[in-house]
Scaffold this active site. Structure first.
Site, PDB file in Angstrom:
ATOM      1  N   LYS A   1      19.058   3.016  55.155  1.00  0.00           N
ATOM      2  CA  LYS A   1      18.252   4.016  55.875  1.00  0.00           C
ATOM      3  C   LYS A   1      17.531   4.917  54.882  1.00  0.00           C
ATOM      4  CE  LYS A   1      21.183   4.153  59.935  1.00  0.00           C
ATOM      5  NZ  LYS A   1      22.455   4.679  60.430  1.00  0.00           N
TER       6      LYS A   1
ATOM      7  N   GLN B   1      26.206   9.332  61.411  1.00  0.00           N
ATOM      8  CA  GLN B   1      26.617   7.929  61.450  1.00  0.00           C
ATOM      9  C   GLN B   1      27.926   7.787  62.234  1.00  0.00           C
ATOM     10  OE1 GLN B   1      24.829   5.369  60.240  1.00  0.00           O
ATOM     11  NE2 GLN B   1      26.363   3.851  60.803  1.00  0.00           N
TER      12      GLN B   1
ATOM     13  N   ASP C   1      18.665   9.454  67.215  1.00  0.00           N
ATOM     14  CA  ASP C   1      19.461   8.364  67.783  1.00  0.00           C
ATOM     15  C   ASP C   1      19.333   8.298  69.303  1.00  0.00           C
ATOM     16  OD1 ASP C   1      20.914   6.577  66.171  1.00  0.00           O
ATOM     17  OD2 ASP C   1      22.361   8.127  65.594  1.00  0.00           O
TER      18      ASP C   1
END
Ligand code: GUN
Length: 296
Positions: A54, A98, A121
């Protein structure tokens, strides 16, 4: 019939190139650089690989990457303090924590402490509600990537029968909402669904997101259907580690109209869509028009 293979790797590269072009323009015309903060708690090796990728792709797109690696025993209070600082930081347009988090941390509480406008997200309860009611939201990256590939292949999805196998909050449920938003007739199936084979055989669009290697055999696929395989399952076979999807690829590819391979299908689209969401969040935060084709 042999299915068209939907090349997610090439598609993701195109999405990233599009994001990079927008970022260049934002810098030149508005003096803005989109920033993405990724928070990793603990040392899960798979998560460390994701986070590294990422960070690398964020920088390659011209954005700023902020990485926060915290000890596995970080307290909930310390994590919430960090998120509060990122929420208040105008250089940070996207925040990703995460998952999975270590067991002593309440994931729902942590995710819902992120500013919904920075929740790239799309997991915050506000974004879930906005998506479910057809309002502008941040959309989870993996389903957004699947939607982009489906729109590219079909043009309009209106009236098609879509079956989503899997009911997770990260993929199955938001995928179903997005397909409904594009006027599909949507069925969400799962491990308890009766006559799952029959349900799948009705699908013009079959999205498999169950996390079980080759659970869907070729004879569950309607001839000519589009198969989107979200599964990435690590399996030991013939003494080697292989990556397998949720769909038995060879059998399905023999009957489908189009299919995503594993690896090289949905996988690369997830990070590409994370970058797209960060760009979208930056544009919205600054009252600028959103990039076309990169949102739901
Ligand atoms: N872990 C595995 N996939 C994801 C994802 O899409 N987002 C976050 N935050 N964590 C993950």
């Amino acid at each position: 019939m042999t299915a068209k293979v939907i090349d997610g790797k090439a598609f993701a590269a195109e999405v990233r190139a599009q994001v990079a072009r927008h970022v260049t323009r934002l810098k030149q015309e508005n003096g803005l650089t989109p920033g993405l903060a990724v928070v990793l708690v603990g040392e899960d090796p798979a998560s460390e690989v994701y986070v590294r990728n990422k960070g690398k792709q964020t920088v390659e797109c011209g954005m700023t990457s902020f990485e926060h690696k915290l000890e596995a025993d970080t307290s909930e209070g310390d994590l919430l303090d960090l998120i509060a600082r990122l929420n208040a930081d105008s250089a940070v347009h996207g925040i990703l924590v995460q998952l999975p988090l270590p067991g002593h941390l309440n994931s729902d509480l942590v995710i819902n402490s992120i500013d919904p406008a920075k929740d790239v997200d799309g997991f915050h309860i506000s974004n879930v509600g906005l998506l479910g009611t057809g309002q502008k939201s941040m959309v989870p990256c993996t389903p957004l990537g699947c939607l982009m590939m489906l729109r590219d292949h079909h043009g309009s999805l209106s009236g098609l029968n879509a079956v989503v196998v899997g009911r997770s909050n990260i993929v199955g449920k938001p995928m179903a909402q997005l397909l409904l938003g594009d006027s599909c007739t949507v069925t969400i199936a799962h491990s308890r669904t009766k006559d799952l084979a029959e349900v799948c055989r009705r699908a013009d669009i079959l999205v498999a997101a169950v996390g079980r290697a080759e659970m869907i055999p070729g004879d569950w696929v309607k001839p000519g259907a589009t198969v989107i395989d979200v599964g990435i399952n690590r399996v030991e076979r013939d003494g080697k580690t292989r990556l397998l999807g949720d769909v038995a690829y060879d059998g399905a590819a023999a009957v489908a109209g189009a299919i995503t391979p594993v690896p090289g299908g949905v996988g690369p689209m997830t990070i590409a869509c994370l970058l797209a969401n960060t760009l979208t969040a930056c544009c919205r935060a600054n009252g600028l028009p959103e990039p076309e084709g990169l949102t739901a």
